[in-house]
Design an enzyme around this catalytic site. Structure first.
Site, mmCIF file in Angstrom:
data_model
loop_
_atom_site.group_PDB
_atom_site.id
_atom_site.type_symbol
_atom_site.label_atom_id
_atom_site.label_comp_id
_atom_site.label_asym_id
_atom_site.label_seq_id
_atom_site.Cartn_x
_atom_site.Cartn_y
_atom_site.Cartn_z
ATOM 1 N N ARG A 58 37.868 44.992 44.156
ATOM 2 C CA ARG A 58 38.653 44.964 42.927
ATOM 3 C C ARG A 58 39.491 46.235 42.742
ATOM 4 O O ARG A 58 40.592 46.187 42.186
ATOM 5 C CB ARG A 58 37.706 44.782 41.742
ATOM 6 C CG ARG A 58 38.388 44.557 40.408
ATOM 7 C CD ARG A 58 37.384 43.976 39.430
ATOM 8 N NE ARG A 58 37.953 43.810 38.103
ATOM 9 C CZ ARG A 58 37.595 44.516 37.034
ATOM 10 N NH1 ARG A 58 36.678 45.476 37.158
ATOM 11 N NH2 ARG A 58 38.129 44.286 35.863
ATOM 12 N N HIS A 62 43.439 46.235 41.607
ATOM 13 C CA HIS A 62 43.912 46.940 40.415
ATOM 14 C C HIS A 62 44.827 48.105 40.772
ATOM 15 O O HIS A 62 45.650 48.517 39.957
ATOM 16 C CB HIS A 62 42.727 47.418 39.573
ATOM 17 C CG HIS A 62 42.136 46.336 38.725
ATOM 18 N ND1 HIS A 62 41.794 46.515 37.416
ATOM 19 C CD2 HIS A 62 41.840 45.040 39.001
ATOM 20 C CE1 HIS A 62 41.309 45.388 36.912
ATOM 21 N NE2 HIS A 62 41.316 44.481 37.867
ATOM 22 N N ASN A 90 40.800 48.368 32.969
ATOM 23 C CA ASN A 90 40.012 49.278 33.810
ATOM 24 C C ASN A 90 38.846 49.960 33.098
ATOM 25 O O ASN A 90 37.794 50.188 33.694
ATOM 26 C CB ASN A 90 40.932 50.365 34.386
ATOM 27 C CG ASN A 90 41.973 49.809 35.337
ATOM 28 O OD1 ASN A 90 41.783 48.767 35.947
ATOM 29 N ND2 ASN A 90 43.096 50.497 35.470
ATOM 30 N N HIS A 189 36.724 36.138 43.283
ATOM 31 C CA HIS A 189 35.690 35.954 42.261
ATOM 32 C C HIS A 189 34.507 35.124 42.768
ATOM 33 O O HIS A 189 33.661 34.707 41.992
ATOM 34 C CB HIS A 189 36.292 35.332 40.993
ATOM 35 C CG HIS A 189 37.060 36.315 40.174
ATOM 36 N ND1 HIS A 189 37.652 36.000 38.976
ATOM 37 C CD2 HIS A 189 37.333 37.630 40.379
ATOM 38 C CE1 HIS A 189 38.259 37.075 38.478
ATOM 39 N NE2 HIS A 189 38.082 38.071 39.321
#
Length: 316
Positions: A58, A62, A90, A189
């Protein structure tokens, strides 16, 4: 002469494309043991805590969605510098920075001042997927580290868990990623956990949710905002620490944990892709790997742009 001119123009156009400067063999002479230096640290972190694999993956997502894959996400706030760690997507959410620090320390011992934090994020994301049973791919390298960060970019570019399908498509399209690449990347996911604050409205308000899933999740996620916000639940209730295609099988059965997850299978334009991936683990694996390579090509700093940070948390 004309042919020579054309070849020079073609060469310049290739060099002008930042992603074209990335290559899988970028460190082959500069840091030949790079990959074998990174992987054991990633393996150790995941052995200590299986969830860390998803957290490391992740970080790359991001990072890349805010001014490209430039490690801007890793920069800490200081008295005169605002980073991206306190952005809504975040804060109290992204994690694994200590693992990146350990990898950077190991890499600096092997090859001082050569390998960027941005490239470490790219390698680590791949290693985490492979360690948890997912596909392998050759990581293109040669990124350099940003000297700046964008709090507003992090707040605006990373799609929240409340996103509609059209919002998801537009956020990914803004990064040059197609609908199909978006659905493949959403398959990340298949691992990891989400906080109650991210799925509360889904389990209490959405109608396109399996009732047994809603009931089960409500037991650890109170309806009152501010109560149990940080309580965790697996994004993939079947195999939360195995990288497989169960995420898509869950969506077909209305068992997506996040509203944004279930949007991918909600009588819309991405339903057929979800069905394809739910039926074919190999198709998902190959499309996910290709989409990860494409995401890694988002606006890298190359050549003399940016810097090679000594410490991933601060500019030199």
């Amino acid at each position: 002469m004309a042919a020579a001119y054309v070849s020079v123009v073609l060469l310049l156009s290739v060099l002008g494309s930042a992603s074209a400067q990335l290559s899988t063999g970028f460190y082959s002479s500069l840091c030949p043991n790079l990959l074998s230096t990174v992987k054991p640290v990633v393996q150790s972190a995941i052995s200590s805590e299986k969830r860390m694999g998803a957290s490391l993956l992740r970080l790359f997502f991001h990072d890349c969605f805010v001014n490209g894959c430039d490690a801007s996400l890793l920069l800490d706030d200081t008295s005169n510098f605002t980073g991206e760690k306190t952005a809504t997507p975040n804060q109290n959410s992204v994690r694994g920075f200590d693992v990146i620090d350990k990898i950077k320390t190991a890499v600096e011992k092997a090859c001082p001042g050569v390998v960027s934090c941005a490239d470490i994020l790219a390698i680590t994301a791949r290693d985490a997927v492979v360690i948890l049973g997912g596909p392998n791919w050759d990581v293109k390298l040669g990124r350099r580290d940003a000297k700046t960060a964008s709090l507003s970019g992090a707040n605006n570019n990373i799609p929240p868990p409340s996103s509609s399908l059209s919002n998801l498509i537009s956020k990914f399209s803004a990064q040059g990623l197609s609908r199909q690449e978006m659905v493949a990347l959403a398959g990340a996911h298949t691992i990891g956990q989400a906080r109650c604050i991210s799925f509360r409205s889904r389990i209490y308000n959405d109608t396109n949710i399996d009732s047994s899933l809603a009931t089960a999740r409500q037991s650890n996620c109170p309806s009152t905002s501010g109560s149990g916000d940080g309580n965790l639940a697996p994004l993939d209730l079947q195999t939360p620490t195995t990288f497989d295609n169960d995420y898509f099988k869950n969506l077909v059965n209305l068992k997506g944990l996040l509203h944004s997850d279930q949007q991918l299978f909600s009588n819309g334009s991405t339903d057929s892709l979800v069905k394809t991936y739910s039926a074919s683990p190999s198709k998902f694996a190959s499309d996910f790997a290709a989409a990860m390579i494409k995401m890694g090509d988002i606006s890298p700093l190359t050549g003399s742009q940016g810097e090679i940070r000594n410490d991933c948390r601060k500019v030199n």
